[in-house]
Scaffold this motif. Structure first.
Motif, PDB file in Angstrom:
ATOM      1  N   THR A 186     -25.694  28.820  39.754  1.00 16.82           N
ATOM      2  CA  THR A 186     -26.943  29.254  39.126  1.00 16.82           C
ATOM      3  C   THR A 186     -26.722  29.709  37.685  1.00 16.82           C
ATOM      4  O   THR A 186     -27.664  29.735  36.897  1.00 16.82           O
ATOM      5  N   LEU A 187     -25.490  30.071  37.357  1.00 18.42           N
ATOM      6  CA  LEU A 187     -25.200  30.521  35.996  1.00 18.42           C
ATOM      7  C   LEU A 187     -25.163  29.339  35.030  1.00 18.42           C
ATOM      8  O   LEU A 187     -24.717  28.249  35.397  1.00 18.42           O
ATOM      9  N   PRO A 188     -25.620  29.508  33.795  1.00 10.57           N
ATOM     10  CA  PRO A 188     -25.449  28.446  32.792  1.00 10.57           C
ATOM     11  C   PRO A 188     -23.968  28.128  32.623  1.00 10.57           C
ATOM     12  O   PRO A 188     -23.116  29.021  32.657  1.00 10.57           O
ATOM     13  N   GLY A 189     -23.675  26.839  32.440  1.00  7.85           N
ATOM     14  CA  GLY A 189     -22.284  26.421  32.314  1.00  7.85           C
ATOM     15  C   GLY A 189     -21.555  27.116  31.189  1.00  7.85           C
ATOM     16  O   GLY A 189     -20.362  27.433  31.314  1.00  7.85           O
ATOM     17  N   ILE A 190     -22.260  27.394  30.095  1.00 10.16           N
ATOM     18  CA  ILE A 190     -21.601  28.025  28.953  1.00 10.16           C
ATOM     19  C   ILE A 190     -21.163  29.450  29.290  1.00 10.16           C
ATOM     20  O   ILE A 190     -20.136  29.931  28.806  1.00 10.16           O
ATOM     21  N   VAL A 191     -21.925  30.137  30.155  1.00 15.49           N
ATOM     22  CA  VAL A 191     -21.541  31.490  30.568  1.00 15.49           C
ATOM     23  C   VAL A 191     -20.273  31.435  31.414  1.00 15.49           C
ATOM     24  O   VAL A 191     -19.329  32.212  31.214  1.00 15.49           O
ATOM     25  N   THR A 192     -20.253  30.510  32.366  1.00 15.38           N
ATOM     26  CA  THR A 192     -19.062  30.346  33.207  1.00 15.38           C
ATOM     27  C   THR A 192     -17.853  29.972  32.360  1.00 15.38           C
ATOM     28  O   THR A 192     -16.752  30.501  32.556  1.00 15.38           O
ATOM     29  N   GLY A 193     -18.052  29.043  31.409  1.00 13.86           N
ATOM     30  CA  GLY A 193     -16.951  28.605  30.562  1.00 13.86           C
ATOM     31  C   GLY A 193     -16.382  29.721  29.715  1.00 13.86           C
ATOM     32  O   GLY A 193     -15.163  29.893  29.622  1.00 13.86           O
ATOM     33  N   VAL A 194     -17.252  30.510  29.088  1.00 14.51           N
ATOM     34  CA  VAL A 194     -16.799  31.624  28.257  1.00 14.51           C
ATOM     35  C   VAL A 194     -16.078  32.669  29.101  1.00 14.51           C
ATOM     36  O   VAL A 194     -15.026  33.198  28.706  1.00 14.51           O
ATOM     37  N   ALA A 195     -16.619  32.971  30.269  1.00 12.58           N
ATOM     38  CA  ALA A 195     -16.008  33.973  31.145  1.00 12.58           C
ATOM     39  C   ALA A 195     -14.611  33.548  31.579  1.00 12.58           C
ATOM     40  O   ALA A 195     -13.655  34.343  31.530  1.00 12.58           O
ATOM     41  N   LEU A 196     -14.476  32.300  31.993  1.00  8.49           N
ATOM     42  CA  LEU A 196     -13.169  31.812  32.437  1.00  8.49           C
ATOM     43  C   LEU A 196     -12.188  31.710  31.271  1.00  8.49           C
ATOM     44  O   LEU A 196     -11.001  32.024  31.415  1.00  8.49           O
ATOM     45  N   SER A 197     -12.674  31.268  30.115  1.00  9.28           N
ATOM     46  CA  SER A 197     -11.808  31.172  28.942  1.00  9.28           C
ATOM     47  C   SER A 197     -11.265  32.537  28.552  1.00  9.28           C
ATOM     48  O   SER A 197     -10.065  32.686  28.252  1.00  9.28           O
ATOM     49  N   ASN A 198     -12.131  33.545  28.546  1.00  2.00           N
ATOM     50  CA  ASN A 198     -11.687  34.900  28.221  1.00  2.00           C
ATOM     51  C   ASN A 198     -10.667  35.405  29.227  1.00  2.00           C
ATOM     52  O   ASN A 198      -9.689  36.068  28.865  1.00  2.00           O
ATOM     53  N   THR A 199     -10.894  35.070  30.487  1.00  3.57           N
ATOM     54  CA  THR A 199      -9.962  35.501  31.531  1.00  3.57           C
ATOM     55  C   THR A 199      -8.602  34.829  31.373  1.00  3.57           C
ATOM     56  O   THR A 199      -7.550  35.483  31.437  1.00  3.57           O
ATOM     57  N   PHE A 200      -8.625  33.517  31.144  1.00  7.38           N
ATOM     58  CA  PHE A 200      -7.371  32.765  31.036  1.00  7.38           C
ATOM     59  C   PHE A 200      -6.563  33.156  29.800  1.00  7.38           C
ATOM     60  O   PHE A 200      -5.333  33.351  29.881  1.00  7.38           O
ATOM     61  N   TYR A 201      -7.241  33.262  28.644  1.00  8.14           N
ATOM     62  CA  TYR A 201      -6.527  33.410  27.384  1.00  8.14           C
ATOM     63  C   TYR A 201      -6.457  34.846  26.859  1.00  8.14           C
ATOM     64  O   TYR A 201      -5.611  35.144  26.017  1.00  8.14           O
ATOM     65  N   SER A 202      -7.334  35.718  27.344  1.00  2.00           N
ATOM     66  CA  SER A 202      -7.308  37.100  26.863  1.00  2.00           C
ATOM     67  C   SER A 202      -6.744  38.083  27.883  1.00  2.00           C
ATOM     68  O   SER A 202      -6.330  39.177  27.522  1.00  2.00           O
ATOM     69  N   VAL A 203      -6.745  37.687  29.138  1.00  8.17           N
ATOM     70  CA  VAL A 203      -6.262  38.579  30.194  1.00  8.17           C
ATOM     71  C   VAL A 203      -4.947  38.080  30.786  1.00  8.17           C
ATOM     72  O   VAL A 203      -3.961  38.815  30.851  1.00  8.17           O
ATOM     73  N   LEU A 204      -4.927  36.815  31.196  1.00  3.14           N
ATOM     74  CA  LEU A 204      -3.730  36.282  31.871  1.00  3.14           C
ATOM     75  C   LEU A 204      -2.611  35.919  30.908  1.00  3.14           C
ATOM     76  O   LEU A 204      -1.435  36.189  31.179  1.00  3.14           O
ATOM     77  N   ASP A 205      -2.964  35.264  29.798  1.00  3.39           N
ATOM     78  CA  ASP A 205      -1.939  34.857  28.822  1.00  3.39           C
ATOM     79  C   ASP A 205      -1.091  36.028  28.307  1.00  3.39           C
ATOM     80  O   ASP A 205       0.144  35.921  28.235  1.00  3.39           O
ATOM     81  N   PRO A 206      -1.702  37.166  27.938  1.00  2.00           N
ATOM     82  CA  PRO A 206      -0.896  38.289  27.421  1.00  2.00           C
ATOM     83  C   PRO A 206       0.102  38.853  28.430  1.00  2.00           C
ATOM     84  O   PRO A 206       1.102  39.448  28.029  1.00  2.00           O
ATOM     85  N   ILE A 207      -0.137  38.663  29.721  1.00  2.00           N
ATOM     86  CA  ILE A 207       0.806  39.179  30.732  1.00  2.00           C
ATOM     87  C   ILE A 207       1.744  38.083  31.225  1.00  2.00           C
ATOM     88  O   ILE A 207       2.428  38.251  32.234  1.00  2.00           O
ATOM     89  N   GLY A 208       1.732  36.933  30.521  1.00  5.65           N
ATOM     90  CA  GLY A 208       2.694  35.876  30.824  1.00  5.65           C
ATOM     91  C   GLY A 208       2.255  34.860  31.847  1.00  5.65           C
ATOM     92  O   GLY A 208       3.055  34.037  32.296  1.00  5.65           O
ATOM     93  N   ILE A 209       0.990  34.868  32.240  1.00  6.96           N
ATOM     94  CA  ILE A 209       0.483  33.884  33.214  1.00  6.96           C
ATOM     95  C   ILE A 209      -0.320  32.831  32.454  1.00  6.96           C
ATOM     96  O   ILE A 209      -1.415  33.103  31.952  1.00  6.96           O
ATOM     97  N   GLN A 210       0.248  31.642  32.361  1.00  8.21           N
ATOM     98  CA  GLN A 210      -0.421  30.547  31.665  1.00  8.21           C
ATOM     99  C   GLN A 210      -0.933  29.543  32.693  1.00  8.21           C
ATOM    100  O   GLN A 210      -0.156  28.841  33.332  1.00  8.21           O
ATOM    101  N   VAL A 211      -2.242  29.479  32.833  1.00 12.60           N
ATOM    102  CA  VAL A 211      -2.828  28.634  33.879  1.00 12.60           C
ATOM    103  C   VAL A 211      -2.818  27.158  33.491  1.00 12.60           C
ATOM    104  O   VAL A 211      -2.671  26.287  34.346  1.00 12.60           O
ATOM    105  N   GLY A 212      -2.995  26.861  32.208  1.00 16.74           N
ATOM    106  CA  GLY A 212      -2.924  25.483  31.728  1.00 16.74           C
ATOM    107  C   GLY A 212      -3.866  24.542  32.463  1.00 16.74           C
ATOM    108  O   GLY A 212      -5.050  24.813  32.630  1.00 16.74           O
ATOM    109  N   TYR A 213      -3.310  23.428  32.938  1.00 14.50           N
ATOM    110  CA  TYR A 213      -4.092  22.387  33.617  1.00 14.50           C
ATOM    111  C   TYR A 213      -4.742  22.929  34.878  1.00 14.50           C
ATOM    112  O   TYR A 213      -5.880  22.587  35.205  1.00 14.50           O
TER     113      TYR A 213
END
Length: 268
Positions: free
Chosen positions: A111-138
């Motif tokens: 039900t969420l707009p795709g852009i909201v989901t995309g921004v949320a996941l991008s922030n999680t992957f690159y702003s939360v996980l990346d700094p602690i050494g978890i690179q999700v990549g593909y």
């Protein structure tokens, strides 16, 4: 029995015709332009050629984009089939505190707009996980697609489970069948068509997803929708895009057809 007046029938027929025309005429323009001999797509097509078909089918970038789209869609669909089916059984067969909240959370991603989901996941992957050494990549792109694909499977399976007769499973177990055997021989055949329909819809949804993919695709990775979007900025390559779009139109008929057949079988 509801009877419509002549004027109402004419009005509805005109509206239906306009909707069909506005839907399918643009698709026909795409198909015809895929055979356009000109370097720039246009209308009407003055000269036909197979030149763009040869270039598109031999383009390594197209091959790579198709490969990534298929891999991501297959993996996302597999995750969706597993999680969507388990969630359907949990919410249909059991009563527990917070059940309605869980149901809402499962359906929310679609039900969420795709852009909201995309921004949320991008922030999680690159702003939360990346700094602690978890690179999700593909894998991150696959997970992103799975979040909304789960809903397709969940909705199909739980709708079928609600119409199933639990007495058949009880009779199977009374006759000595174990849980696994009962599921394999009695339960699964009853919701199998809904399971397949959900999987096909999930695959189709993932295959052509572009907004979420923009925010979660690793650098240098293009799925087919991303490749098409990038090529549209190059007018001289537009007819190559038309070729790929024509192939997608033809291939899309396959999962839609089988999904409809599976859905029809799901109705008792």
């Amino acid at each position: 029995m509801l009877r419509l007046g002549r004027g109402t029938k004419i009005t509805l027929s005109v509206i239906a015709a306009l909707v069909l025309i506005s839907t399918y005429v643009p698709l026909m323009v795409i198909v015809l332009n895929s055979f356009n001999a000109s370097r720039v797509a246009g209308w009407p097509v003055s000269e036909f050629s197979l030149e763009w078909w040869g270039k598109a089918l031999g383009n390594p970038a197209v091959h790579a984009a198709v490969f990534h789209s298929v891999v991501v869609a297959l993996c996302a669909t597999a995750i969706a089939l597993l999680l969507g089916t388990l969630a359907s059984f949990a919410l249909q067969r059991f009563r527990f505190f917070g059940r309605d909240v869980v149901n809402l959370l499962i359906i929310l991603p679609i039900t969420l707009p795709g852009i909201v989901t995309g921004v949320a996941l991008s922030n999680t992957f690159y702003s939360v996980l990346d700094p602690i050494g978890i690179q999700v990549g593909y894998a991150g792109m696959i997970i992103a697609h799975a979040t909304f694909c789960v809903v397709m499977v969940f909705n199909n399976v739980i709708a079928r489970l609600r119409r199933m007769n639990p007495n058949l499973e009880e009779a199977s177990m009374d006759l000595g069948a174990g849980i696994g055997q009962t599921f394999r021989l009695v339960t699964f055949p009853q919701f199998r068509s809904a399971f397949i329909a959900g999987g096909l819809l999930a695959f189709a949804l993932s295959f052509d997803e572009v907004v979420v993919t923009i925010f979660t695709a690793p650098p240098g990775i293009e799925t087919l929708p991303l490749w098409i979007m990038n090529q549209m900025a190059r007018p001289n390559e537009a007819n190559q895009v038309n070729v790929v779009a024509t192939l997608i139109i033809l291939l899309s008929l396959i999962p839609v057809y089988f999904s409809q057949k599976a859905s029809e079988k799901a109705v008792p």
